[in-house]
Scaffold this motif. Structure first.
Motif, PDB file in Angstrom:
ATOM      1  N   ARG A  60       0.834  -1.200   0.000  1.00  0.00           N
ATOM      2  CA  ARG A  60       0.000   0.000   0.000  1.00  0.00           C
ATOM      3  C   ARG A  60       0.870   1.252   0.000  1.00  0.00           C
ATOM      4  O   ARG A  60       0.997   1.937   1.013  1.00  0.00           O
ATOM      5  CB  ARG A  60      -0.935  -0.033   1.214  1.00  0.00           C
ATOM      6  N   ARG A  92       0.028   0.999  -7.891  1.00  0.00           N
ATOM      7  CA  ARG A  92      -0.322   1.884  -6.764  1.00  0.00           C
ATOM      8  C   ARG A  92       0.720   2.968  -6.497  1.00  0.00           C
ATOM      9  O   ARG A  92       0.604   3.698  -5.524  1.00  0.00           O
ATOM     10  CB  ARG A  92      -0.565   1.057  -5.499  1.00  0.00           C
ATOM     11  N   GLY A 109      -6.896 -15.425   1.647  1.00  0.00           N
ATOM     12  CA  GLY A 109      -5.981 -14.394   2.128  1.00  0.00           C
ATOM     13  C   GLY A 109      -4.536 -14.754   1.885  1.00  0.00           C
ATOM     14  O   GLY A 109      -4.131 -15.888   2.101  1.00  0.00           O
ATOM     15  N   THR A 168      -6.799 -17.210  -3.511  1.00  0.00           N
ATOM     16  CA  THR A 168      -5.746 -16.195  -3.551  1.00  0.00           C
ATOM     17  C   THR A 168      -6.242 -14.857  -3.009  1.00  0.00           C
ATOM     18  O   THR A 168      -5.483 -13.918  -2.909  1.00  0.00           O
ATOM     19  CB  THR A 168      -5.238 -15.996  -4.992  1.00  0.00           C
TER      20      THR A 168
HETATM   21  O1  LIG Z   1      -3.536  -9.046  -0.339  1.00  0.00           O
HETATM   22  C1  LIG Z   1      -4.669  -8.676  -0.682  1.00  0.00           C
HETATM   23  O2  LIG Z   1      -5.736  -8.772   0.118  1.00  0.00           O
HETATM   24  P1  LIG Z   1      -5.898  -9.876   1.309  1.00  0.00           P
HETATM   25  O3  LIG Z   1      -4.801  -9.598   2.337  1.00  0.00           O
HETATM   26  O4  LIG Z   1      -7.275  -9.560   1.852  1.00  0.00           O
HETATM   27  O5  LIG Z   1      -5.808 -11.221   0.659  1.00  0.00           O
HETATM   28  C2  LIG Z   1      -4.964  -8.148  -2.053  1.00  0.00           C
HETATM   29  O6  LIG Z   1      -3.786  -8.085  -2.848  1.00  0.00           O
HETATM   30  C3  LIG Z   1      -5.607  -6.773  -1.943  1.00  0.00           C
HETATM   31  O7  LIG Z   1      -4.738  -5.892  -1.295  1.00  0.00           O
HETATM   32  P2  LIG Z   1      -5.340  -4.613  -0.534  1.00  0.00           P
HETATM   33  O8  LIG Z   1      -6.106  -5.119   0.692  1.00  0.00           O
HETATM   34  O9  LIG Z   1      -4.143  -3.767  -0.159  1.00  0.00           O
HETATM   35  O10 LIG Z   1      -6.262  -3.911  -1.503  1.00  0.00           O
END
Ligand SMILES: O=C(OP(=O)(O)O)[C@H](O)COP(=O)(O)O
Ligand SMILES: Nc1ncnc2c1ncn2[C@@H]1O[C@H](COP(=O)(O)OP(=O)(O)O)[C@@H](O)[C@H]1O
Length: 394
Positions: free
Chosen positions: A62, A118, A350, A371
């Protein structure tokens, strides 16, 4: 699925903007879990075999709209290249003239990874200008990023307005498997929610209470509930403004007859590190200067029993800071219980939960490893995923 897939479009010789979720765990510039990269390979390989010019786009972490050196996708390109057995070039930008000239020199079947989408503020704002700039790079849009399908961002949603837009194989499979498991769930149906994204996940619990027989809470998320029960949580992860919400959930569970399981003990540490001093304490006895970094052994035992009596379990978010061995026992116990429960259909969601199951070498024993964490939860809540809605209907 009523959405077009990559098999419904002609991609030969076309520039294909393929959104994948390469948001993988990394340490010291190395990919530490490649589950998400492997999961995207069937679509990438298909596009290569069909003679497309494959542009891969992903977020990583992020970075909040600016370039962050540690969040460049360079290590991912390296690993992908090894897995595909072919050279994967990476650009330092995700759109613009430098990227266009790189694309101009591509041959059919070549793969190019664009920089972290991002790094640009427009991505998460779903800025139409950025979506257009992405679309200008390609002829076809493929979304295979199930893990990011719950985000309406420029590369997951906005871009689909400008190009023929179809799903990849991973997206198709995830929606198919999760849809089947949930359309008529086998009971007892248990959800296990943990991890650290308290803000993201706490709302999900409300909806899960409408569907499940058992709800198990662990991980960093648990301590907002512990506080709501009236106990002190020391330096543990706490979302002050969600305490009332947590109280409400516990009351709702009671009213609905859902068994609500919370930690009764925890492993606390005097520091968030591998060298910390640790001890097991009852949940109402977390010392003021310590933080709870794993569920305790009594809790793990109870959770194991509930899992073994369940027919369907969805698990999202580790029970503790499993990356550090001292705090991995609770997560391992839950993973092992799922692996041992032969009659239980287990869905793991997750990035970190999948990484944990991989770390314990139990991935093979799970029925489905999704995933997407947040994405699978939102899907299970019955919410529409913007990244899916935006694709062309069949
Ligand atoms: O790792 C992610 O989400 P997750 O930790 O909910 O599986 C996805 O890549 C989405 O990332 P984000 O929650 O920063 O938008
Ligand atoms: N008690 C805790 N305190 C702080 N962090 C925790 C705790 N339990 C788990 N975590 C952290 O939660 C992270 C995973 O959270 P999250 O991203 O929500 O899960 P997922 O990726 O599986 O959806 C892991 O990095 C883990 O170290």
């Amino acid at each position: 699925m009523n959405k077009k897939t990559v098999k419904d479009v002609d991609v030969k010789g076309k520039r294909v903007f393929c959104r994948v979720d390469f948001n993988v765990p990394m340490k010291d510039g190395q990919v530490t879990d490649e589950t998400r990269i492997r999961a995207a390979l069937p679509t990438i390989q298909y596009l290569v075999d069909q003679g497309a010019k494959v542009l891969l786009a992903s977020h990583l972490g992020r970075p909040k709209g600016q370039a962050v050196e540690e969040l460049r996708l360079t290590p991912v390109a390296k690993r992908l290249s090894e897995l595909l057995g072919k050279d994967v070039k990476k650009t330092d930008e995700a759109y613009g003239e430098s990227v266009k000239s790189e694309i101009d020199s591509m041959n059919e079947g070549d793969v190019l990874l664009l920089e972290n989408v991002r790094f640009y503020p427009g991505e998460e704002k779903n800025d139409p200008e950025l979506a257009k700039a992405f679309a200008e790079l390609a002829d076809v849009y493929v979304n295979d990023a199930f893990g990011a399908a719950h985000r309406a961002h420029a590369s997951t949603e906005g871009i689909a307005k400008h190009l023929p837009a179809v799903s990849g194989f991973l997206m198709e499979k995830e929606l198919d498997v999760l849809g089947k498991a949930l359309s008529n769930p086998e009971r007892p149906f248990t959800a296990i929610i943990g991890g650290a994204k308290v803000k993201d996940k706490i709302g999900v619990i409300d909806n899960l209470l409408e569907q499940v027989d058992n709800l198990i809470i662990g991980g960093g998320l648990a301590y907002t509930f512990v506080k709501a029960q009236g106990h002190e949580v020391g330096k543990s992860l706490l979302e002050e403004d969600k305490i009332e919400l947590a109280k409400g959930f516990m009351e709702k569970a009671k009213a609905k007859g859902v068994n609500f399981y919370m930690p009764v003990d925890a492993i606390v540490a005097d520091d968030f590190s591998a060298d910390a001093n640790t001890k097991v304490v009852a949940i109402e006895e977390i010392p003021a200067d310590w933080e709870a970094l794993d569920i305790g052994p009594k809790t793990a035992e109870t959770y194991r029993d509930v899992i073994q009596k369940s027919k369907l379990v969805i698990w999202n978010g580790p029970m503790g800071v499993f990356e550090i061995d001292k705090f991995a026992q609770g997560t391992k116990a839950v993973a092992q219980a799922l692996a041992d429960a032969n009659d239980t259909y287990s869905v793991i969601g997750g990035g970190d939960s999948a990484a944990a199951v991989e770390k314990f070498n139990l991935a093979e024993k799970m029925s489905h490893i999704s995933t997407g964490g947040g994405a699978s939860l939102e899907f299970m809540e019955g919410k529409q995923l913007p990244g899916v809605v935006a694709l062309n209907d069949k």
